[in-house]
Design a protein around this motif. Structure first.
Motif, PDB file in Angstrom:
ATOM      1  N   LEU A 214       1.140  -1.217   0.049  1.00  0.00           N
ATOM      2  CA  LEU A 214       0.069  -0.084  -0.086  1.00  0.00           C
ATOM      3  C   LEU A 214       0.925   0.995   0.195  1.00  0.00           C
ATOM      4  CD1 LEU A 214      -2.976   0.572  -0.003  1.00  0.00           C
ATOM      5  CD2 LEU A 214      -2.572   0.683   2.098  1.00  0.00           C
ATOM      6  N   GLN A 215       2.059   1.492  -0.151  1.00  0.00           N
ATOM      7  CA  GLN A 215       2.249   2.426   0.779  1.00  0.00           C
ATOM      8  C   GLN A 215       3.768   1.936  -0.257  1.00  0.00           C
ATOM      9  OE1 GLN A 215       3.322   3.152   5.237  1.00  0.00           O
ATOM     10  NE2 GLN A 215       1.263   3.277   5.930  1.00  0.00           N
ATOM     11  N   LYS A 216       3.915   1.814  -1.379  1.00  0.00           N
ATOM     12  CA  LYS A 216       5.058   1.175  -2.217  1.00  0.00           C
ATOM     13  C   LYS A 216       5.174   2.376  -2.560  1.00  0.00           C
ATOM     14  CE  LYS A 216       7.262  -1.748  -5.445  1.00  0.00           C
ATOM     15  NZ  LYS A 216       7.585  -3.003  -5.750  1.00  0.00           N
ATOM     16  N   PRO A 217       6.312   3.639  -2.864  1.00  0.00           N
ATOM     17  CA  PRO A 217       6.127   5.042  -3.371  1.00  0.00           C
ATOM     18  C   PRO A 217       7.099   4.292  -4.712  1.00  0.00           C
ATOM     19  CG  PRO A 217       8.532   4.173  -1.727  1.00  0.00           C
ATOM     20  CD  PRO A 217       7.459   2.907  -1.756  1.00  0.00           C
ATOM     21  N   ALA A 218       7.069   3.569  -5.150  1.00  0.00           N
ATOM     22  CA  ALA A 218       6.588   3.524  -6.574  1.00  0.00           C
ATOM     23  C   ALA A 218       6.340   2.338  -7.179  1.00  0.00           C
ATOM     24  CB  ALA A 218       8.237   2.539  -6.887  1.00  0.00           C
ATOM     25  N   ARG A 219       5.565   1.565  -8.654  1.00  0.00           N
ATOM     26  CA  ARG A 219       4.917   1.391  -9.661  1.00  0.00           C
ATOM     27  C   ARG A 219       5.191  -0.406  -8.260  1.00  0.00           C
ATOM     28  NH1 ARG A 219       2.109   3.774 -13.162  1.00  0.00           N
ATOM     29  NH2 ARG A 219       3.029   5.644 -13.728  1.00  0.00           N
ATOM     30  N   LEU A 220       3.814  -0.455  -8.576  1.00  0.00           N
ATOM     31  CA  LEU A 220       3.535  -2.255  -8.624  1.00  0.00           C
ATOM     32  C   LEU A 220       3.884  -3.454  -9.406  1.00  0.00           C
ATOM     33  CD1 LEU A 220       0.061  -1.916  -5.975  1.00  0.00           C
ATOM     34  CD2 LEU A 220       2.946  -1.576  -5.861  1.00  0.00           C
ATOM     35  N   ILE A 282     -15.402   7.552 -13.063  1.00  0.00           N
ATOM     36  CA  ILE A 282     -13.947   7.957 -13.660  1.00  0.00           C
ATOM     37  C   ILE A 282     -13.808   9.751 -13.040  1.00  0.00           C
ATOM     38  CG2 ILE A 282     -15.484  10.309 -15.420  1.00  0.00           C
ATOM     39  CD1 ILE A 282     -17.270   8.805 -16.538  1.00  0.00           C
ATOM     40  N   ALA A 283     -14.691   9.597 -12.066  1.00  0.00           N
ATOM     41  CA  ALA A 283     -14.454  10.250 -10.405  1.00  0.00           C
ATOM     42  C   ALA A 283     -12.493  10.099 -10.359  1.00  0.00           C
ATOM     43  CB  ALA A 283     -15.400  10.910 -10.309  1.00  0.00           C
ATOM     44  N   ASP A 284     -12.995   8.770 -10.042  1.00  0.00           N
ATOM     45  CA  ASP A 284     -11.717   8.520  -8.906  1.00  0.00           C
ATOM     46  C   ASP A 284     -10.356   8.423  -9.861  1.00  0.00           C
ATOM     47  OD1 ASP A 284     -10.312   6.601  -7.296  1.00  0.00           O
ATOM     48  OD2 ASP A 284     -10.757   4.617  -8.496  1.00  0.00           O
ATOM     49  N   VAL A 285     -10.697   8.147 -11.474  1.00  0.00           N
ATOM     50  CA  VAL A 285      -9.361   8.047 -11.971  1.00  0.00           C
ATOM     51  C   VAL A 285      -8.828   9.915 -12.382  1.00  0.00           C
ATOM     52  CG1 VAL A 285      -8.661   8.038 -14.522  1.00  0.00           C
ATOM     53  CG2 VAL A 285      -9.220   5.416 -13.474  1.00  0.00           C
ATOM     54  N   PHE A 286      -9.665  10.874 -12.255  1.00  0.00           N
ATOM     55  CA  PHE A 286      -9.706  12.066 -12.910  1.00  0.00           C
ATOM     56  C   PHE A 286      -8.967  12.604 -11.548  1.00  0.00           C
ATOM     57  CE2 PHE A 286     -11.830  16.233 -12.239  1.00  0.00           C
ATOM     58  CZ  PHE A 286     -10.980  17.003 -13.181  1.00  0.00           C
ATOM     59  N   GLU A 287      -9.932  12.555 -10.372  1.00  0.00           N
ATOM     60  CA  GLU A 287      -8.986  12.940  -9.355  1.00  0.00           C
ATOM     61  C   GLU A 287      -7.862  12.245  -9.077  1.00  0.00           C
ATOM     62  OE1 GLU A 287      -7.800  14.435  -5.670  1.00  0.00           O
ATOM     63  OE2 GLU A 287      -8.008  12.745  -5.708  1.00  0.00           O
ATOM     64  N   ALA A 288      -7.248  11.234  -9.550  1.00  0.00           N
ATOM     65  CA  ALA A 288      -6.196  10.170  -9.063  1.00  0.00           C
ATOM     66  C   ALA A 288      -5.059  10.576  -9.896  1.00  0.00           C
ATOM     67  CB  ALA A 288      -6.445   8.873  -9.936  1.00  0.00           C
ATOM     68  N   LEU A 289      -5.177  11.134 -11.506  1.00  0.00           N
ATOM     69  CA  LEU A 289      -4.007  11.777 -12.916  1.00  0.00           C
ATOM     70  C   LEU A 289      -3.777  13.053 -11.902  1.00  0.00           C
ATOM     71  CD1 LEU A 289      -6.039  10.497 -15.564  1.00  0.00           C
ATOM     72  CD2 LEU A 289      -3.793   9.608 -13.992  1.00  0.00           C
ATOM     73  N   MET A 290      -4.994  13.881 -11.056  1.00  0.00           N
ATOM     74  CA  MET A 290      -4.639  15.662 -11.131  1.00  0.00           C
ATOM     75  C   MET A 290      -3.856  15.762  -9.608  1.00  0.00           C
ATOM     76  SD  MET A 290      -6.667  16.906 -13.473  1.00  0.00           S
ATOM     77  CE  MET A 290      -6.724  18.786 -13.093  1.00  0.00           C
ATOM     78  N   SER A 291      -3.722  14.803  -9.312  1.00  0.00           N
ATOM     79  CA  SER A 291      -3.194  14.500  -7.836  1.00  0.00           C
ATOM     80  C   SER A 291      -1.619  13.985  -7.534  1.00  0.00           C
ATOM     81  CB  SER A 291      -4.473  13.737  -6.406  1.00  0.00           C
ATOM     82  OG  SER A 291      -5.284  14.496  -6.859  1.00  0.00           O
ATOM     83  N   ASP A 292      -0.820  14.560  -7.475  1.00  0.00           N
ATOM     84  CA  ASP A 292       0.553  14.574  -6.522  1.00  0.00           C
ATOM     85  C   ASP A 292      -0.085  13.072  -5.730  1.00  0.00           C
ATOM     86  OD1 ASP A 292       1.163  16.992  -7.258  1.00  0.00           O
ATOM     87  OD2 ASP A 292       1.547  17.504  -5.588  1.00  0.00           O
ATOM     88  N   ARG A 293       1.486  11.732  -6.681  1.00  0.00           N
ATOM     89  CA  ARG A 293       1.750  10.367  -5.885  1.00  0.00           C
ATOM     90  C   ARG A 293       2.969  10.756  -5.796  1.00  0.00           C
ATOM     91  NH1 ARG A 293      -0.425   5.975  -9.379  1.00  0.00           N
ATOM     92  NH2 ARG A 293      -2.828   6.755  -9.689  1.00  0.00           N
ATOM     93  N   PRO A 294       3.149  10.178  -4.703  1.00  0.00           N
ATOM     94  CA  PRO A 294       4.644  10.106  -4.035  1.00  0.00           C
ATOM     95  C   PRO A 294       5.768  10.366  -4.858  1.00  0.00           C
ATOM     96  CG  PRO A 294       3.518   8.375  -2.910  1.00  0.00           C
ATOM     97  CD  PRO A 294       2.373   8.893  -3.620  1.00  0.00           C
ATOM     98  N   TYR A 295       5.261   9.665  -6.116  1.00  0.00           N
ATOM     99  CA  TYR A 295       6.423   9.093  -7.671  1.00  0.00           C
ATOM    100  C   TYR A 295       6.374  10.264  -8.639  1.00  0.00           C
ATOM    101  CZ  TYR A 295       2.840   6.127  -8.815  1.00  0.00           C
ATOM    102  OH  TYR A 295       1.859   5.298  -9.119  1.00  0.00           O
TER     103      TYR A 295
END
Ligand SMILES: [Fe+2]
Length: 352
Positions: A214-220, A282-295
Motif C-alpha cells: 500500500l505504501q510502496k513509493p513506486a509502481r507495483l 471516472i471521478a476516481d481516475v480523474f482525481e487520481a491523475l490530477m493529484s500528486d503521487r509520491p513518485y
C-alpha cells in the motif's frame, strides 16, 4: 401473518363477540367508517383469524364460551408478536374485577356495553395516532443507527487514509466529483446519496492490504497488483452487513470494472456493471491523475483529459464521460488535485 403494528391506510379491526347481532351491528358501523373488519365468535376463532391475516386492533367481548376475552388476551400476551396488537375490551359488566383484569393485561381501552359507535371511533383514532407516532420514532431510531454505522465506517476509511499516503483525502474528493456528475445526469437524490457514501468508502477494502504494498513509493509488480485487485470485493464485504448500504456496496464492488470487460475484480462489462460505478470510476481516475503521487506530480488538466478521453466507451461509460466533460468545461472541477476538492491524493497504484 397476523400482526400489523403500523396501521395501514384502512386499518383492520377484529371484532370478537358471541352475540351475532352485536358483531353484525359493529361490523356495519366500522365498515361504513372505512375500517376493514374481521369477525370471530369466541377466543379460539379469534386466534385463527389473527394467525392468518393482518390485524391492527382487537375489539373483544370479555364473557364468551370456549375461550373468553381474558383467556384470549393472556394467550396473545404469551406471544411477543401478537401481544403488540392493541386490545380493546368490551363488556356489559363494568366491575372492578374486570377493570383490574384488563389493566393487568394491558388492554388499550375498556368500553362498557352498550356504547355508541362514535365512542369506539374515538378510541380507534387514538390508537391509530399512537401507532403512527411509534412507527415514526422506530424509523428515527433506525435512521440514527444507520448514521452511526456509516460514521463508524467513515472513521475506518479515515484511518485507512491516514495510513496510506497515496489515498489521503482522495476518497472524499472523488466522491464530490462523482456527485456532481450524477447530479448533472439527473440521477435521483437517494441514488446520489448511495454514490456519495460509496465514493467516500470506495477503497475501504485496502484496509487489509499490507503496508509494504500500500505504501510502496513506486509502481507495483504484477503480484503486488494482484493483491491490490482484491480491495473492491473486500470493501463490498465490509458494507454487506448494512442492508441500507447494499447499493453502495455494489458500487464499491464495481468501481474498477470497465464497459469493455477489461476491469477487475469480476471482469464485468456494459450493463452488468452498476451504473453509478461508471460515474465513480471516472471521478476516481480523474482525481487520481490530477493529484500528486509520491513518485510524480499531479498532471495538468488538459493532459489528464487527453489520457482519459482515450478510454471513452472502453474504460469509461460514454454517456457518463460526456456529462463529466461538460462539467469540466464549465469549470466545475477547478479545485480538483489542488487541495480545494479535498487535497492531493491518488487512487489505486498502477501495475508495473
Ligand atoms: Fe479503488
Amino acid at each position: 401473518m397476523g400482526v400489523s403494528v403500523s396501521f395501514a391506510s384502512m386499518p383492520s379491526i377484529l371484532v370478537v363477540d358471541d352475540s351475532p347481532s352485536l358483531v353484525h351491528y359493529l361490523k356495519t358501523a366500522l365498515s361504513a367508517a372505512r375500517y376493514h373488519v374481521h369477525t370471530a365468535y369466541n377466543g379460539r376463532e379469534a386466534v385463527e383469524v389473527i394467525k392468518s391475516r393482518p390485524v391492527d386492533v382487537i375489539l373483544c367481548d370479555l364473557q364468551m364460551p370456549e375461550m373468553d376475552g381474558k383467556k384470549l388476551r393472556r394467550k396473545l400476551m404469551a406471544h411477543g408478536r401478537y401481544s403488540r396488537i392493541p386490545f380493546v375490551a368490551m363488556s356489559a359488566h363494568d366491575t372492578a374485577e374486570n377493570f383490574n383484569a384488563m389493566r393487568e393485561l394491558q388492554a388499550a381501552a375498556f368500553l362498557t356495553k352498550p356504547f355508541k359507535p362514535e365512542q369506539l371511533f374515538i378510541v380507534l383514532s387514538r390508537l391509530q395516532e399512537e401507532a403512527r407516532l411509534q412507527e415514526l420514532s422506530e424509523r428515527r431510531l433506525v435512521r440514527l443507527e444507520k448514521n452511526l454505522l456509516v460514521r463508524s465506517i467513515v472513521s475506518l476509511a479515515q484511518a485507512l487514509d491516514a495510513r496510506d499516503n497515496c489515498t489521503r483525502t482522495h476518497s472524499v474528493a472523488a466522491a464530490r466529483v462523482a456527485v456532481k456528475i450524477a447530479a448533472r445526469m439527473g440521477i435521483p437524490r437517494a441514488d446520489i446519496r448511495q454514490l456519495f457514501i460509496a465514493g467516500k468508502l470506495h477503497d475501504i477494502g485496502k484496509i487489509g492490504i499490507p503496508d509494504a504494498i500500500l505504501q510502496k513509493p513506486a509502481r507495483l509488480t504484477e503480484e503486488e497488483f494482484a493483491v491490490i485487485k482484491t480491495h473492491p470485493q473486500a470493501g463490498a464485504r465490509i458494507l454487506a452487513p448494512i442492508p441500507s448500504l447494499r447499493e453502495a456496496a455494489e458500487i464499491i464492488h464495481c468501481h474498477h470494472e470497465r464497459p469493455d470487460g477489461k476491469g477487475y475484480p469480476r471482469g464485468l462489462s456494459g450493463g452488468e456493471i452498476h451504473f453509478l460505478a461508471h460515474i465513480l470510476s471516472i471521478a476516481d481516475v480523474f482525481e487520481a491523475l490530477m493529484s500528486d503521487r509520491p513518485y510524480r506530480r499531479g498532471l495538468p488538466l488538459e493532459e489528464t483529459l487527453t489520457i482519459m478521453s482515450g478510454g471513452r466507451g472502453t474504460q469509461f461509460h460514454a454517456e457518463c464521460f460526456d456529462s463529466f466533460l461538460i462539467l469540466v468545461r464549465e469549470g466545475c472541477f477547478a479545485g480538483v488535485g489542488k487541495g480545494r476538492e479535498g487535497a492531493a491524493g491518488a487512487t489505486c497504484p498502477d501495475p508495473a
